[in-house]
Scaffold this motif. Structure first.
Motif, PDB file in Angstrom:
ATOM      1  N   ARG A 275      -4.575  -7.035   0.703  1.00  0.00           N
ATOM      2  CA  ARG A 275      -4.697  -5.591   0.594  1.00  0.00           C
ATOM      3  C   ARG A 275      -5.244  -5.177  -0.766  1.00  0.00           C
ATOM      4  O   ARG A 275      -6.093  -4.299  -0.872  1.00  0.00           O
ATOM      5  CB  ARG A 275      -3.357  -4.907   0.850  1.00  0.00           C
ATOM      6  N   ARG A 276      -4.746  -5.822  -1.824  1.00  0.00           N
ATOM      7  CA  ARG A 276      -5.249  -5.502  -3.157  1.00  0.00           C
ATOM      8  C   ARG A 276      -6.727  -5.849  -3.292  1.00  0.00           C
ATOM      9  O   ARG A 276      -7.504  -5.090  -3.862  1.00  0.00           O
ATOM     10  CB  ARG A 276      -4.461  -6.284  -4.214  1.00  0.00           C
ATOM     11  N   ARG A 277      -7.085  -7.000  -2.784  1.00  0.00           N
ATOM     12  CA  ARG A 277      -8.474  -7.434  -2.886  1.00  0.00           C
ATOM     13  C   ARG A 277      -9.382  -6.510  -2.096  1.00  0.00           C
ATOM     14  O   ARG A 277     -10.487  -6.158  -2.536  1.00  0.00           O
ATOM     15  CB  ARG A 277      -8.600  -8.881  -2.386  1.00  0.00           C
ATOM     16  N   ASP A 278      -8.931  -6.077  -0.905  1.00  0.00           N
ATOM     17  CA  ASP A 278      -9.739  -5.161  -0.095  1.00  0.00           C
ATOM     18  C   ASP A 278      -9.850  -3.788  -0.745  1.00  0.00           C
ATOM     19  O   ASP A 278     -10.889  -3.122  -0.634  1.00  0.00           O
ATOM     20  CB  ASP A 278      -9.130  -5.019   1.300  1.00  0.00           C
TER      21      ASP A 278
END
Length: 131
Positions: free
Chosen positions: A125-128
């Motif tokens: 989620r953070r990377r997206d």
């Protein structure tokens, strides 16, 4: 290895079919699944304490010379020890567990997700969100 959405849907359909065709077997299987909780360290500790106190009462009952007091202490000690063992063997349901077959907001995934799976999801989620 996680199941694909198709495999999860097939399993849910099979479970629903089992509930329709053989409700008693489905109930037995549901009960076995929900009773397979974990041992609580708090229950194990309290149970062990009760067993030790019960054994101390039994030994105290043997040491006492009065027959009535000896019998009462022995029975009370035995009762505490048995209660301690049953408390130690009590399984508790893991927090956050729910019936994953119906009304599951996670899209059919089991409510018991491992720590590493949760961390992987957070990372994704953070990377997206950065992209």
């Amino acid at each position: 290895m996680a199941l694909s959405e198709r495999e999860q849907q097939v399993l849910r359909d099979l479970e629903d079919q089992l509930h329709v065709e053989d409700p008693s077997l489905a109930h037995t299987m549901d009960h076995a699944e929900t009773s397979s909780g974990r041992f609580s360290p708090r229950h194990v500790g309290a149970g062990l304490a009760l067993v030790l106190v019960g054994l101390a009462l039994v030994i105290g009952g043997v040491a006492v010379r009065h027959s009535v007091a000896s019998i009462l202490l022995g029975v009370a000690g035995f009762g505490l020890a048995v209660r301690g063992v049953t408390l130690m063997l009590t399984r508790v349901e893991a927090p956050g567990r729910r019936d994953s077959s119906r009304g599951d907001p996670s899209g059919g995934r089991s409510a018991r997700v491992s720590f590493m799976d949760r961390q992987s999801e957070r990372w994704e989620r953070r990377r997206d969100s950065e992209d």
